[in-house]
Scaffold this active site. Structure first.
Site, PDB file in Angstrom:
ATOM      1  N   ASP A  54       0.736  -1.235   0.201  1.00 53.15           N
ATOM      2  CA  ASP A  54       0.006  -0.018   0.215  1.00 53.15           C
ATOM      3  C   ASP A  54       1.056   1.232   0.010  1.00 53.15           C
ATOM      4  O   ASP A  54       1.689   1.242   0.880  1.00 53.15           O
ATOM      5  CB  ASP A  54      -1.162  -0.026   1.273  1.00 53.15           C
ATOM      6  CG  ASP A  54      -1.904   1.344   1.300  1.00 53.15           C
ATOM      7  OD1 ASP A  54      -2.875   1.172   0.745  1.00 53.15           O
ATOM      8  OD2 ASP A  54      -1.336   2.076   1.578  1.00 53.15           O
ATOM      9  N   TYR A  59       2.866   9.729  -0.153  1.00 54.71           N
ATOM     10  CA  TYR A  59       4.151   9.051   0.478  1.00 54.71           C
ATOM     11  C   TYR A  59       5.303   9.438  -0.112  1.00 54.71           C
ATOM     12  O   TYR A  59       6.304   9.186   0.548  1.00 54.71           O
ATOM     13  CB  TYR A  59       3.647   7.504   0.679  1.00 54.71           C
ATOM     14  CG  TYR A  59       2.424   7.298   1.320  1.00 54.71           C
ATOM     15  CD1 TYR A  59       1.782   8.195   1.940  1.00 54.71           C
ATOM     16  CD2 TYR A  59       2.107   5.964   1.329  1.00 54.71           C
ATOM     17  CE1 TYR A  59       0.627   7.856   2.755  1.00 54.71           C
ATOM     18  CE2 TYR A  59       1.002   5.562   2.025  1.00 54.71           C
ATOM     19  CZ  TYR A  59       0.323   6.275   2.778  1.00 54.71           C
ATOM     20  OH  TYR A  59      -0.957   5.886   3.378  1.00 54.71           O
ATOM     21  N   LYS A  88      -2.785   5.968  -4.135  1.00 61.24           N
ATOM     22  CA  LYS A  88      -3.904   6.665  -3.704  1.00 61.24           C
ATOM     23  C   LYS A  88      -4.004   8.252  -4.415  1.00 61.24           C
ATOM     24  O   LYS A  88      -2.843   8.827  -4.631  1.00 61.24           O
ATOM     25  CB  LYS A  88      -4.156   7.037  -2.237  1.00 61.24           C
ATOM     26  CG  LYS A  88      -4.155   5.861  -1.530  1.00 61.24           C
ATOM     27  CD  LYS A  88      -4.275   6.003   0.046  1.00 61.24           C
ATOM     28  CE  LYS A  88      -3.966   4.805   0.762  1.00 61.24           C
ATOM     29  NZ  LYS A  88      -2.411   4.581   0.847  1.00 61.24           N
ATOM     30  N   HIS A 122      -7.549   9.622  -1.745  1.00 63.12           N
ATOM     31  CA  HIS A 122      -7.290   9.608  -0.417  1.00 63.12           C
ATOM     32  C   HIS A 122      -7.935  10.142   0.595  1.00 63.12           C
ATOM     33  O   HIS A 122      -7.920   9.703   1.952  1.00 63.12           O
ATOM     34  CB  HIS A 122      -5.749  10.059  -0.349  1.00 63.12           C
ATOM     35  CG  HIS A 122      -4.901   9.620   0.482  1.00 63.12           C
ATOM     36  ND1 HIS A 122      -3.535   9.557   0.259  1.00 63.12           N
ATOM     37  CD2 HIS A 122      -5.153   9.221   1.782  1.00 63.12           C
ATOM     38  CE1 HIS A 122      -2.628   9.317   1.200  1.00 63.12           C
ATOM     39  NE2 HIS A 122      -3.710   8.976   2.235  1.00 63.12           N
TER      40      HIS A 122
END
Length: 303
Positions: A54, A59, A88, A122
């Site tokens: 994930d 990120y 996401k 997200h």
């Protein structure tokens, strides 16, 4: 999701509402950005049996994951189709088809993939608007319609949402453009969970997936992980505190994506072949009556 656990947790999957198979345990990669660390963590995870990973645009580790998959899938005699990748849409990228298509293609390119297995919105709000701005709701629907277009065009295996409350889901379901979200990824642990949301997701064939399963571990807060009740039950069952908290979610039909960079913890977090007795499930579920703590961002303030 079936409550019965396979003899090998690594083989346990849930069938999403479009028929796509998703592992119930995956590796979270939030705040893991160093390329060398990513390489090591993915290597250890694949060795331990993880087949779901994930990530997210925000990120900022998609390109590091690309290099890890490129190097490590052949090492472990795996093909692309052997792993399940979730990424996401950034809260800054809500919008129409052109915006969403560009964001998705960038993530897929960063990951070195032809497609993602699961693509999530997200957050129900957008970075460009105040949380109380009513345009959030309309933009959310526009974004979902654009996600559906990606899906209808065969560019992604499944689409879903993250951090959506029951309120956000209900609005979306009224105009879902024929595609119900496959997954809703939310904060879920004994200090903070919403049974009403889980019930709604189950009723509408949406898989709930947990993050922050260990509480505030990523914030260096061990209040949940080291809670005396958690410790006592874990000792009784001869498992780690982390294993207990992850299993607590799984026994509620909630998928998990624990993050760790510790080799031992990576192995332990997918070794969940035990059952928590009903009385201990009850104890864990009632920790929140004494302490309700939310560690991640709060979507409930988004209109």
């Amino acid at each position: 999701m079936a409550s019965a656990v396979d003899s090998i947790i690594t083989s346990t999957k849930v069938t999403l509402n479009n028929g796509t198979q998703m592992p119930v345990v995956g590796l979270g990669t939030y705040r893991i950005r160093d390329p060398e660390v990513i390489m090591t963590v993915v290597d250890q995870a694949l060795s331990a049996g993880y087949r779901m990973f994930d990530t997210a645009a925000v990120y900022r580790n998609e390109t590091s994951l690309r290099e890890a998959f490129k190097t490590l899938l052949p090492k472990h005699d795996l093909e692309r189709d052997d792993i399940f990748i979730t990424t996401k849409l950034s809260p800054a990228e809500h919008g129409g088809p052109d915006v969403i298509s560009k964001a998705y293609k960038q993530s897929v390119e960063n990951l070195g993939l032809d497609f993602a297995d699961l693509y999530l919105i997200h957050f129900p709000g957008t970075q460009k608007l105040a949380v109380t701005d009513k345009r959030n709701a309309e933009l959310r629907l526009t974004t979902w319609a654009s996600m559906v277009e990606l899906y209808d065009n065969g560019l992604v295996n499944a689409i879903g949402v993250s951090n959506f409350t029951k309120y956000h889901l209900k609005l979306l379901m009224e105009r879902n453009h024929g595609v119900v979200p496959a997954v809703n990824q939310v904060e879920w642990h004994p200090f903070y969970y919403q049974m009403e949301l889980l019930d709604y997701c189950k009723a509408n064939d949406i898989v709930l997936q947990a993050y922050c399963s260990l509480g505030g571990k990523s914030l260096k807060n061990d209040d949940l992980l080291s809670h005396p009740e958690v410790t006592d039950i874990a000792r009784k069952l001869e498992v780690t505190n982390a294993q207990l908290l992850l299993k607590w979610a799984l026994q509620q039909d909630v998928a998990v994506i624990p993050k760790s960079t510790n080799p031992l913890h990576i192995k332990q977090n997918i070794s969940l072949n035990f059952e928590i007795p009903p009385e201990d499930m009850h104890t864990l579920s009632n920790l929140s009556t004494d302490t309700t703590v939310k560690y991640a961002w709060d979507p409930s303030i988004i209109v």
